[in-house]
Structures are given as C-alpha cells and as structure tokens.
Write an enzyme that holds these catalytic residues in place. Structure first.
Site, short mmCIF file in Angstrom:
data_model
loop_
_atom_site.label_atom_id
_atom_site.label_comp_id
_atom_site.label_asym_id
_atom_site.label_seq_id
_atom_site.Cartn_x
_atom_site.Cartn_y
_atom_site.Cartn_z
CE LYS A 113 -1.98 3.35 1.88
NZ LYS A 113 -3.24 3.02 1.21
CG ASP A 133 0.42 -3.05 4.43
OD1 ASP A 133 -0.58 -2.41 4.75
OD2 ASP A 133 0.37 -4.15 3.84
CG ASP A 147 -0.32 0.93 -0.78
OD1 ASP A 147 -0.92 0.21 0.03
OD2 ASP A 147 -0.71 2.08 -1.08
CG ASN A 193 1.26 1.21 3.63
OD1 ASN A 193 0.42 0.91 4.47
ND2 ASN A 193 1.06 1.12 2.34
CB THR A 250 13.11 -13.12 -31.12
OG1 THR A 250 13.39 -11.93 -31.87
CG2 THR A 250 11.66 -13.53 -31.39
C1 LIG Z 1 -1.85 -1.92 9.08
C2 LIG Z 1 -0.94 -2.04 10.26
O1 LIG Z 1 -0.43 -3.12 10.52
N1 LIG Z 1 -0.72 -0.91 10.99
C3 LIG Z 1 0.08 -0.83 12.14
C4 LIG Z 1 -0.60 -1.35 13.36
C5 LIG Z 1 0.58 -1.52 14.27
N2 LIG Z 1 1.66 -2.02 13.39
C6 LIG Z 1 3.02 -2.10 13.83
C7 LIG Z 1 3.94 -2.97 13.22
CL1 LIG Z 1 3.44 -4.00 11.93
C8 LIG Z 1 5.26 -3.02 13.67
N3 LIG Z 1 5.71 -2.25 14.67
C9 LIG Z 1 4.85 -1.39 15.27
N4 LIG Z 1 5.05 -0.52 16.26
C10 LIG Z 1 3.86 0.09 16.50
C11 LIG Z 1 3.69 1.10 17.53
C12 LIG Z 1 4.66 1.47 18.43
N5 LIG Z 1 4.11 2.43 19.22
C13 LIG Z 1 4.75 3.14 20.30
N6 LIG Z 1 2.84 2.66 18.84
C14 LIG Z 1 2.57 1.84 17.83
C15 LIG Z 1 1.25 1.80 17.14
N7 LIG Z 1 2.89 -0.34 15.66
C16 LIG Z 1 3.51 -1.28 14.88
C17 LIG Z 1 1.37 -1.62 12.04
#
Ligand SMILES: CC(=O)N[C@H]1CCN(c2c(Cl)cnc3[nH]c(-c4cn(C)nc4C)nc23)C1
Length: 278
Positions: A140, A156, A138, A143, A173
């Site tokens: 993309k 993810d 996945d 992620n 075999t």
């Molecule tokens: C499906 C999913 O989990 N999507 C994203 C949401 C935030 N997440 C983060 C994850 Cl899992 C880990 N670190 C992150 N840092 C941020 C972030 C930092 N800034 C300045 N703005 C953001 C937004 N987000 C994450 C993953």
C-alpha cells in the site's frame, strides 16, 4: 560487499544518529551515518516493551529474516540489526526522496506514465519475491518509499510470509488430498496481484477502488468486486483494462505478474528504466 554489511556485530556507537524521519507503530526511524564508512542509513528503533505487549516479536524476526535476504533495486535493503537492553535497531537503506503516499496526497493522483512506471517496478519486485516464495501481503502507499533517482522501493515487510508449497510439504503423497488442499492456500501470491491492482487504481484516481464510509460497506464492495471507474480524471481504456484483469475475485484468474509487464498500458506508459523522471 556493501559498506554496511550484516556480518559485523553492530552497536549504537557505530552510528551518528541524525534527525527523525518518521514514526512507525513501534518506534521511530532516524537518519543515521555509519561512522567508518560514512554510509547514510535509516535507523529504525523499536521498543522491546511495545513489541512484547503487542506480541509481534515473531513477526519482527520474520521481517528481519525475510528482508535481510532480499536483494532487489525496488525493495528497501535491510543491512542488519542489533539490540540493547530496551530497544531493537534495524539498519535500513535510506530512501532519499521519502514516502510515496505524501507525493500522492500532494498531487492528488499520478499521471499514467508515473503510475505505470511504478507498477512495472513493483511487479518486477514482486516477481522476485514470489520466486523466493515470499509474499508481501501489505502493498500500500504507506509502505512505499522513493529513492534518490525517483525509483520506488517496497519497505516494511512486517506482514510478509514465506509461503511453502503444502503439496510438497504434506506427507509425501498427493493422492489422498481433497481438491481444496491441492488448490492454492488461502494466502497465495495472488494476494499481491490484487493489492497491485488496488494500488494502480489509487495511483490513477487518488482513492482506492472499494473505498466507502463504513468498513462493512468496503468489505461488501470488495467481496462483490464492485469496481467502478470515475469519469474524472480521464484514464485510458488500457489502464482500466489492466486494473480489471488484476481485480478478479478468483485469485487463479488474476493476470500473472509477468503478464502485467507485457500489458499494452505498461508497454505504452512505463519508463523502461524503471525510474520516473517527471
Ligand atoms: C513506518 C515507517 O518506517 N515509515 C517511514 C518513516 C521513515 N522511514 C524511512 C525509511 Cl525506513 C527509509 N528511508 C527513508 N527516507 C525517508 C525520508 C526521506 N525524506 C526526504 N523524508 C523522509 C520521511 N523516510 C525513510 C519509513
């Protein structure tokens, strides 16, 4: 060991929960600080009720199992997890510069140097995963996250799987197996090479290669490998050559990941440190 190690039994009281960072399908992700170590993490909160009704518990267990054992600078760490009556919590590495797709939306498309630096890092991360018989499936922009130094991180692993070599796991075999069984399974590491090629195209042109209004048209274009390069932005022939060698219908003919790292476009454009400094 890292300050936020998995061996301990974690609970919500170990953390000071901060602002929401974003929402995944099954819950929210919050900025959080582990109180004893002051370690900043991303706390992903998933509702058991939603996991149950979508029957994704097994997928979540696999995601946790896989991601907690992977250690690579371009793979978001999963330090541990815990749960309470109603929710499951994943303790994840915090990527300080957030979601890559937001950057891509903002600047429409990346320079060849930025794109090549990211593709090289992702190729190295996927070589590491495939070495552990893990395919992501996945890859993309949604992620992908960016760390403090501008380093890219695959997040993810919800769709990742452990591939097993059917040749070895079949009843001993090989002699009696037909060609298609001895050949790769439908989901071999080649899927990640294809996705990396799609990602490289989207980094450079701002849109994925087989995009179409209707799903059925996208499906037809993928099956046909109807690959076209727009006139704008102007991309080097080396860049187009790499994409053309990854987006090949027969997965066994796709450029292997270690060859991606040796491709002239990567050699000429990727920052050796794996970090895009702009
Ligand atoms: C499906 C999913 O989990 N999507 C994203 C949401 C935030 N997440 C983060 C994850 Cl899992 C880990 N670190 C992150 N840092 C941020 C972030 C930092 N800034 C300045 N703005 C953001 C937004 N987000 C994450 C993953």
């Amino acid at each position: 060991a890292s300050p936020v190690v998995k061996e301990r039994r974690w609970s919500l009281k170990d953390f000071e929960v901060g602002k929401p960072l974003g929402r995944g399908k099954f819950g929210h992700v919050y900025l959080a600080r582990e109180k004893k170590s002051n370690h900043i993490v991303a706390l992903k909160v998933l509702f058991k009720s939603q996991l149950k009704q979508s029957q994704v518990e097994h997928q979540l267990r696999r995601e946790v199992e896989i991601q907690s054992h992977l250690r690579h600078p371009n793979i978001l760490r999963l330090y541990g997890y815990f749960y309470d009556q109603t929710r499951v919590y994943l303790i994840l590495e915090y990527a300080a510069r957030g979601e890559l797709y937001k950057d891509l939306q903002k600047c429409k498309y990346f320079s060849e140097r930025r794109a090549a630096t990211y593709i090289a890092s992702l190729a190295r991360a996927l070589i590491y995963c495939h070495g552990k018989h893990v395919i992501h499936r996945d890859i993309k922009p949604e992620n992908l996250l960016i760390g403090l130094q501008g380093d890219i991180k695959i997040a993810d692993f919800g769709w990742s799987v452990h591939t097993y070599d059917r040749r070895r796991t079949m009843c001993g075999t090989l002699d009696y197996l037909p060609p298609e069984m001895v050949e790769n399974t439908e989901h071999d590491a080649g899927v990640d090479i294809w996705s990396l090629g799609v990602l490289c195209y989207e980094f450079l042109y701002g849109v994925p290669p087989f995009e179409a209004k209707e799903h059925s048209d996208t499906y037809r274009r993928i099956i046909k490998v109807d690959l076209r390069f727009p006139l704008k932005p102007i991309i080097s022939s080396a860049g187009k050559d790499l994409i053309s060698q990854m987006l090949v219908k027969d997965s066994s003919q796709r450029l292997p990941l270690h060859k991606v790292l040796e491709h002239p476009w990567i050699i000429q454009n990727a920052d050796p440190s794996g970090v895009y400094r702009g």
